[in-house]
Enzyme design. Structure first.
Site, PDB file in Angstrom:
ATOM      1  N   CYS A 240       0.915  -1.252  -0.087  1.00 39.06           N
ATOM      2  CA  CYS A 240      -0.067  -0.017  -0.017  1.00 39.06           C
ATOM      3  C   CYS A 240       0.891   1.383   0.104  1.00 39.06           C
ATOM      4  O   CYS A 240       1.753   1.371   0.928  1.00 39.06           O
ATOM      5  CB  CYS A 240      -0.840   0.129   1.357  1.00 39.06           C
ATOM      6  SG  CYS A 240      -1.888   1.440   1.567  1.00 39.06           S
ATOM      7  N   ASN A 249       2.698  -8.909  -1.162  1.00 40.11           N
ATOM      8  CA  ASN A 249       1.801  -9.807  -0.531  1.00 40.11           C
ATOM      9  C   ASN A 249       2.199 -11.119  -0.927  1.00 40.11           C
ATOM     10  O   ASN A 249       3.224 -11.354  -1.723  1.00 40.11           O
ATOM     11  CB  ASN A 249       0.472 -10.125  -1.611  1.00 40.11           C
ATOM     12  CG  ASN A 249      -0.611  -8.841  -1.603  1.00 40.11           C
ATOM     13  OD1 ASN A 249      -0.425  -7.678  -1.967  1.00 40.11           O
ATOM     14  ND2 ASN A 249      -1.684  -8.915  -0.631  1.00 40.11           N
TER      15      ASN A 249
END
Ligand code: HMG
Ligand code: MG
Length: 300
Positions: A240, A249
């Site tokens: 982010c 991720n």
């Protein structure tokens, strides 16, 4: 037909992955990524994000991307929507599922969406009302469930409270995000168990970033609490832009390899998925960060 228990992977590479890239990625490449992913057997592919282009210029072409993909029957293509303006943009191109997002940490929310937790929920109310009357499914994200880059520790009770509010508003599934990847297995499991006391486990998903290399271990611990929906990103992309220190991720290839190894079905072709991860990484000018992607690539 497999009799193994099924895990649904929510592939977030085209959204979480690409929102944090410095390089300018062509709209046609984003579309090709999503089309490649649907041919790997994924059932849920988060396609893009209708947030403010001032905040996330990387996904300013959300409408063009969504309109350009070849939608495969049986595949869902949710998109992120932060407010009514994003909802209208998404509806204009025929989106059928959206995700709203907030956090368990006030400090993170202010940085990420310029709103307190209460303000963010108030923003979602008109979005949710429209979505329910338009027959649009809504997923909810709770970020910073195991730690916040600005506030530090996050109380489990705060995670439970926010997840409960999103569920009561009408989100069909709540994804619990370890935004900066600081969690470890026992903590992840305890957090999930606490949330499952308020939101049934069948409506919960887990979303781990792999900053500290704990994501697979965390996922395995959470599987023991019977979670059956896992978010991950092909090639291990992700992060982010408003979470200091957040990195990729957990990679979809590594998750799928582990799941198949421990006896779950995902419906996903690991070879095609790892090809896609290497293709994307080459496009981004680097090696895949998926170990499985590297290993299968070397074996070719
Ligand atoms: P703001 O600046 O407080 O809001 O941003 P605003 O209403 O004053 O809008 C500012 C400008 O943006 C205005 O334009 C609006 O029109 C425009 P101007 O008048 O200055 O020309 N605008 C929009 N344009 C297009 N689409 C929209 C939209 N909304 C406003 N939807 C806002 C508030 C929420 C909009 C902003 O903070 C924002 O877009 N934030 C998004 C940040 C983001 O996308 N972060 C990453 C996703 S979350 C994540 O990655 C975590 C997750 O993966 C889980 C995990 O890992 O934990 C999900
Ligand atoms: Mg994320």
């Amino acid at each position: 037909m497999s009799t193994a228990p099924f895990i649904r992977i929510v592939e977030v590479g085209a959204r979480d992955g690409l929102q944090n890239e410095k390089a300018n990625i062509a709209t046609a490449d984003k579309i090709e990524l999503i089309n490649r992913l649907s041919s790997c057997g994924l059932q849920t592919i988060e396609a893009t994000s209708f947030v403010s282009p001032k905040w996330v210029p990387q996904l300013a072409d959300a409408a063009e991307v969504f309109a350009g993909i070849t939608q495969k029957p049986g595949v869902n293509y949710p998109v992120l929507v932060p407010n009514l303006q994003g909802y209208e943009r998404a509806m204009a191109v025929g989106v059928k599922e959206i995700a709203v997002f907030t956090a368990a940490s006030e400090a993170f929310n202010l940085k990420n969406i310029n709103a307190s937790i209460d303000e963010s929920i108030a923003r979602f109310e008109p979005v949710m009302a429209r979505a329910l009357s338009d027959g649009i499914k809504v997923r909810g994200y709770v970020s910073t469930v195991l730690g916040c880059p600005y506030q530090g520790a996050v109380r489990i009770a705060d995670v439970v409270h926010v997840a409960e509010r999103l569920f009561q508003m009408g989100c069909y599934e709540i994804s619990l995000g370890d935004t900066i990847g600081v969690g470890t297995p026992a903590k992840a499991r305890a957090m999930l168990k606490a949330v499952a006391g308020s939101v049934p486990i069948a409506h919960l998903a887990i979303h781990f970033h792999d900053t500290y290399g704990q994501a697979l271990a965390n996922i395995l611990a959470c599987l023991e609490e019977d979670v059956r929906v896992i978010d991950s990103a092909v090639g291990g992309t992700g992060g982010c832009p408003y979470a200091k220190g957040a990195s990729g991720n957990v990679s979809s290839e590594d998750v799928v390899y582990m799941l198949h190894g421990v006896g779950f079905d995902t419906g996903i072709d690991i070879e095609s998925l790892s090809d896609t991860g290497r293709w994307l990484s080459a496009l981004l000018g680097r090696q895949t960060s998926s170990k499985v992607g590297k290993a299968l690539g070397a074996a070719d």
